[in-house]
Design a protein around this motif. Structure first.
Motif, PDB file in Angstrom:
ATOM      1  N   MET A   9       0.822  -1.193   0.000  1.00  0.00           N
ATOM      2  CA  MET A   9       0.000   0.000   0.000  1.00  0.00           C
ATOM      3  C   MET A   9       0.869   1.260   0.000  1.00  0.00           C
ATOM      4  SD  MET A   9      -3.091   0.842  -0.088  1.00  0.00           S
ATOM      5  CE  MET A   9      -4.281   1.995   0.379  1.00  0.00           C
ATOM      6  N   THR A  10       1.959   1.267   0.787  1.00  0.00           N
ATOM      7  CA  THR A  10       2.845   2.424   0.851  1.00  0.00           C
ATOM      8  C   THR A  10       3.478   2.700  -0.508  1.00  0.00           C
ATOM      9  OG1 THR A  10       3.311   1.921   3.155  1.00  0.00           O
ATOM     10  CG2 THR A  10       4.830   3.405   2.048  1.00  0.00           C
ATOM     11  N   GLY A  11       3.861   1.654  -1.210  1.00  0.00           N
ATOM     12  CA  GLY A  11       4.458   1.806  -2.538  1.00  0.00           C
ATOM     13  C   GLY A  11       3.497   2.448  -3.524  1.00  0.00           C
ATOM     14  N   ALA A  12       2.229   2.078  -3.434  1.00  0.00           N
ATOM     15  CA  ALA A  12       1.223   2.650  -4.328  1.00  0.00           C
ATOM     16  C   ALA A  12       1.022   4.137  -4.042  1.00  0.00           C
ATOM     17  CB  ALA A  12      -0.101   1.901  -4.183  1.00  0.00           C
ATOM     18  N   LEU A  13       1.063   4.530  -2.771  1.00  0.00           N
ATOM     19  CA  LEU A  13       0.935   5.943  -2.408  1.00  0.00           C
ATOM     20  C   LEU A  13       2.119   6.758  -2.911  1.00  0.00           C
ATOM     21  CD1 LEU A  13      -0.504   5.730   1.222  1.00  0.00           C
ATOM     22  CD2 LEU A  13      -1.684   6.451  -0.862  1.00  0.00           C
ATOM     23  N   ILE A  14       3.302   6.187  -2.775  1.00  0.00           N
ATOM     24  CA  ILE A  14       4.507   6.879  -3.258  1.00  0.00           C
ATOM     25  C   ILE A  14       4.448   7.035  -4.775  1.00  0.00           C
ATOM     26  CG2 ILE A  14       7.009   6.669  -3.534  1.00  0.00           C
ATOM     27  CD1 ILE A  14       7.063   5.405  -0.728  1.00  0.00           C
ATOM     28  N   ALA A  15       4.040   5.966  -5.466  1.00  0.00           N
ATOM     29  CA  ALA A  15       3.936   6.032  -6.928  1.00  0.00           C
ATOM     30  C   ALA A  15       2.899   7.078  -7.347  1.00  0.00           C
ATOM     31  CB  ALA A  15       3.569   4.662  -7.490  1.00  0.00           C
ATOM     32  N   ALA A  16       1.779   7.129  -6.661  1.00  0.00           N
ATOM     33  CA  ALA A  16       0.744   8.113  -6.979  1.00  0.00           C
ATOM     34  C   ALA A  16       1.253   9.534  -6.733  1.00  0.00           C
ATOM     35  CB  ALA A  16      -0.514   7.854  -6.153  1.00  0.00           C
ATOM     36  N   ALA A  17       1.997   9.741  -5.655  1.00  0.00           N
ATOM     37  CA  ALA A  17       2.551  11.065  -5.350  1.00  0.00           C
ATOM     38  C   ALA A  17       3.561  11.488  -6.413  1.00  0.00           C
ATOM     39  CB  ALA A  17       3.188  11.063  -3.967  1.00  0.00           C
ATOM     40  N   VAL A  18       4.397  10.556  -6.837  1.00  0.00           N
ATOM     41  CA  VAL A  18       5.397  10.856  -7.874  1.00  0.00           C
ATOM     42  C   VAL A  18       4.705  11.194  -9.192  1.00  0.00           C
ATOM     43  CG1 VAL A  18       7.231   9.846  -9.290  1.00  0.00           C
ATOM     44  CG2 VAL A  18       7.261   9.543  -6.815  1.00  0.00           C
ATOM     45  N   ILE A  19       3.689  10.433  -9.545  1.00  0.00           N
ATOM     46  CA  ILE A  19       2.957  10.704 -10.783  1.00  0.00           C
ATOM     47  C   ILE A  19       2.270  12.068 -10.717  1.00  0.00           C
ATOM     48  CG2 ILE A  19       0.969   9.979 -12.175  1.00  0.00           C
ATOM     49  CD1 ILE A  19       1.856   7.077 -11.582  1.00  0.00           C
ATOM     50  N   ALA A  20       1.665  12.381  -9.578  1.00  0.00           N
ATOM     51  CA  ALA A  20       0.997  13.680  -9.415  1.00  0.00           C
ATOM     52  C   ALA A  20       2.001  14.824  -9.517  1.00  0.00           C
ATOM     53  CB  ALA A  20       0.259  13.737  -8.083  1.00  0.00           C
ATOM     54  N   ALA A  21       3.156  14.689  -8.869  1.00  0.00           N
ATOM     55  CA  ALA A  21       4.182  15.736  -8.913  1.00  0.00           C
ATOM     56  C   ALA A  21       4.716  15.914 -10.332  1.00  0.00           C
ATOM     57  CB  ALA A  21       5.320  15.405  -7.953  1.00  0.00           C
ATOM     58  N   ALA A  22       4.949  14.814 -11.035  1.00  0.00           N
ATOM     59  CA  ALA A  22       5.443  14.892 -12.410  1.00  0.00           C
ATOM     60  C   ALA A  22       4.413  15.546 -13.321  1.00  0.00           C
ATOM     61  CB  ALA A  22       5.805  13.497 -12.918  1.00  0.00           C
ATOM     62  N   THR A  23       3.157  15.247 -13.108  1.00  0.00           N
ATOM     63  CA  THR A  23       2.098  15.851 -13.912  1.00  0.00           C
ATOM     64  C   THR A  23       2.024  17.354 -13.696  1.00  0.00           C
ATOM     65  OG1 THR A  23       0.821  13.795 -13.868  1.00  0.00           O
ATOM     66  CG2 THR A  23      -0.387  15.821 -14.399  1.00  0.00           C
ATOM     67  N   VAL A  24       2.080  17.780 -12.448  1.00  0.00           N
ATOM     68  CA  VAL A  24       2.051  19.214 -12.135  1.00  0.00           C
ATOM     69  C   VAL A  24       3.250  19.910 -12.762  1.00  0.00           C
ATOM     70  CG1 VAL A  24       2.244  20.917 -10.268  1.00  0.00           C
ATOM     71  CG2 VAL A  24       0.662  18.986 -10.056  1.00  0.00           C
ATOM     72  N   PHE A  25       4.440  19.323 -12.620  1.00  0.00           N
ATOM     73  CA  PHE A  25       5.646  19.898 -13.210  1.00  0.00           C
ATOM     74  C   PHE A  25       5.505  20.012 -14.722  1.00  0.00           C
ATOM     75  CE2 PHE A  25       9.758  19.287 -15.298  1.00  0.00           C
ATOM     76  CZ  PHE A  25      10.424  20.395 -14.832  1.00  0.00           C
ATOM     77  N   GLY A  26       5.020  18.953 -15.370  1.00  0.00           N
ATOM     78  CA  GLY A  26       4.865  18.965 -16.822  1.00  0.00           C
ATOM     79  C   GLY A  26       3.881  20.022 -17.292  1.00  0.00           C
ATOM     80  N   LEU A  27       2.772  20.163 -16.585  1.00  0.00           N
ATOM     81  CA  LEU A  27       1.778  21.174 -16.961  1.00  0.00           C
ATOM     82  C   LEU A  27       2.324  22.586 -16.786  1.00  0.00           C
ATOM     83  CD1 LEU A  27      -1.448  19.554 -15.459  1.00  0.00           C
ATOM     84  CD2 LEU A  27      -0.831  19.770 -17.884  1.00  0.00           C
ATOM     85  N   LEU A  28       3.039  22.824 -15.698  1.00  0.00           N
ATOM     86  CA  LEU A  28       3.637  24.151 -15.485  1.00  0.00           C
ATOM     87  C   LEU A  28       4.683  24.457 -16.548  1.00  0.00           C
ATOM     88  CD1 LEU A  28       4.014  24.274 -11.605  1.00  0.00           C
ATOM     89  CD2 LEU A  28       2.439  25.598 -13.031  1.00  0.00           C
ATOM     90  N   ARG A  29       5.500  23.483 -16.872  1.00  0.00           N
ATOM     91  CA  ARG A  29       6.547  23.699 -17.878  1.00  0.00           C
ATOM     92  C   ARG A  29       5.934  23.959 -19.244  1.00  0.00           C
ATOM     93  NH1 ARG A  29      12.298  21.042 -18.754  1.00  0.00           N
ATOM     94  NH2 ARG A  29      12.712  22.056 -20.707  1.00  0.00           N
ATOM     95  N   ARG A  30       4.898  23.203 -19.594  1.00  0.00           N
ATOM     96  CA  ARG A  30       4.259  23.397 -20.888  1.00  0.00           C
ATOM     97  C   ARG A  30       3.615  24.779 -20.981  1.00  0.00           C
ATOM     98  NH1 ARG A  30      -0.223  19.356 -23.114  1.00  0.00           N
ATOM     99  NH2 ARG A  30      -1.490  20.438 -21.580  1.00  0.00           N
ATOM    100  N   ARG A  31       3.085  25.245 -19.873  1.00  0.00           N
ATOM    101  CA  ARG A  31       2.444  26.563 -19.861  1.00  0.00           C
ATOM    102  C   ARG A  31       3.462  27.689 -20.049  1.00  0.00           C
ATOM    103  NH1 ARG A  31      -0.721  29.440 -14.997  1.00  0.00           N
ATOM    104  NH2 ARG A  31      -1.657  31.058 -16.241  1.00  0.00           N
ATOM    105  N   ARG A  32       4.655  27.526 -19.508  1.00  0.00           N
ATOM    106  CA  ARG A  32       5.684  28.565 -19.571  1.00  0.00           C
ATOM    107  C   ARG A  32       6.581  28.453 -20.798  1.00  0.00           C
ATOM    108  NH1 ARG A  32       7.757  30.759 -14.238  1.00  0.00           N
ATOM    109  NH2 ARG A  32       9.417  31.246 -15.664  1.00  0.00           N
ATOM    110  N   ASP A  33       6.623  27.297 -21.439  1.00  0.00           N
ATOM    111  CA  ASP A  33       7.549  27.040 -22.534  1.00  0.00           C
ATOM    112  C   ASP A  33       7.272  27.955 -23.723  1.00  0.00           C
ATOM    113  OD1 ASP A  33       9.722  25.546 -23.509  1.00  0.00           O
ATOM    114  OD2 ASP A  33       8.391  24.327 -24.738  1.00  0.00           O
TER     115      ASP A  33
END
Length: 142
Positions: free
Chosen positions: A1-25
């Motif tokens: 269960m802990t691994g799934a939470l970490i994976a979800a957090a990493v995916i969420a952080a990567a998505t936010v980073f990607g959206l911000l970068r695409r907006r500023r690019d």
């Protein structure tokens, strides 16, 4: 269960980073502190190895294996051809490391819009859109 939470957090952080970068690019932003004459803000023909445009200069920093650099070269070349007095200068970032460091260029393509005196008035990291380049020039040339 802990691994799934970490994976979800990493995916969420990567998505936010990607959206911000695409907006500023590729967004041409006004230079900060436009009232100051900071060292390095004015570029001379000797810095570029080419003459400045009569009204404005589109300065592009590129690298050899940069796919967006080719698209940026085409867009800036078209705009420079459409607007009288505007020059497009492309520099290889690797061959101009002193200027890259001086201007804090951290990725390619980086586009600087210079006025007729060589002052940096706009800057974009990433490939700018043609309408945005034309709008930035409209503010510079007036």
């Amino acid at each position: 269960m802990t691994g799934a939470l970490i994976a979800a957090a990493v995916i969420a952080a990567a998505t936010v980073f990607g959206l911000l970068r695409r907006r500023r690019d590729g967004v041409l932003r006004a230079r900060r502190g436009s009232g100051d004459d900071e060292v390095g803000d004015i570029l001379q023909p000797d810095d570029l190895g080419a003459d400045l445009g009569e009204k404005a200069t589109l300065l592009q920093f590129s690298s050899a294996f940069c796919a967006p650099c080719r698209a940026t070269r085409r867009v800036l070349g078209e705009v420079a051809g459409m607007v009288d007095g505007v020059a497009h200068v492309e520099l290889d970032a690797e061959a101009h490391l002193d200027l890259v460091r001086r201007l804090n260029v951290i990725r390619t393509p980086t586009v600087l819009v210079l006025d007729d005196a060589g002052r940096i008035v706009r800057r974009a990291a990433g490939a700018p859109r043609k309408p945005d380049v034309i709008a930035a020039l409209g503010e510079v040339i007036q």
